[in-house]
Write an enzyme that holds these catalytic residues in place. Sequence first.
Site, short mmCIF file in Angstrom:
data_model
loop_
_atom_site.label_atom_id
_atom_site.label_comp_id
_atom_site.label_asym_id
_atom_site.label_seq_id
_atom_site.Cartn_x
_atom_site.Cartn_y
_atom_site.Cartn_z
N CYS A 152 45.46 38.44 45.12
CA CYS A 152 45.15 38.51 43.67
C CYS A 152 45.12 39.31 42.89
CB CYS A 152 43.29 37.37 43.94
SG CYS A 152 43.47 36.15 43.90
N VAL A 153 44.89 40.38 43.40
CA VAL A 153 45.08 41.69 42.88
C VAL A 153 46.21 42.04 42.63
CG1 VAL A 153 44.69 44.35 42.77
CG2 VAL A 153 42.85 43.13 43.19
#
Length: 209
Positions: A152-153
């Site tokens: 997700c980063v």
Amino acid sequence: MSDDLLENYKRAYNTRVGFGKKPALVMIDFCRAYFEPDCDLYCGQPVYDAIESALRVREVARKAGVPVILTCVQYHASGVDGGRFFEKAAPLRYFVKGHPMAAWGPGLEPFEDELVIPKQYPSAFFGTSLASTLTAMGVDSVLLTGLSTSGCVRASCVDAMSHGFRTAVIADACGDRHSGPHEANLFDMNAKYADVIDEAEALAYLSGL
């Protein structure tokens, strides 16, 4: 990384974007699931180090008047709003609304003035109001922290850049289940999409605002 590989990348990708004038701090998916040994998503010490770093950055950001935005993953009980992502990634079942593993990680609780954005896909921007909200606030840049680095980063980093925000990823405040994916994705984000910085540089920048 071999010296040859580093030199190869340095020739092609060696640009630094720098900080903006009005940043926001985005804290991505610091959820309990990553911290619980009995959970499939447990990542061990790296995520404890990451959240401690992120909390230190958050404290300084708040003192500087920088907006803080938190994201969490949240699904309908059926998982239908997760589409193919929910089908592919089995541990997403922990993020059905109300599941205890979807709670915030240790030491993290949103303040009343902090915006919480639920999401269903890896990027904090995909299918959410984040980009339009930041634009309406006059924000020109983002500092990214969160879990996991390779998931997700990274997805949020690519979308932040694609939406026109100067993007910095705070390496110390990101974590993953293994150092290999963590380091490889930091390397690639720094090459193509963002400036990867350490906590000390982030704190110095925020303190100077």
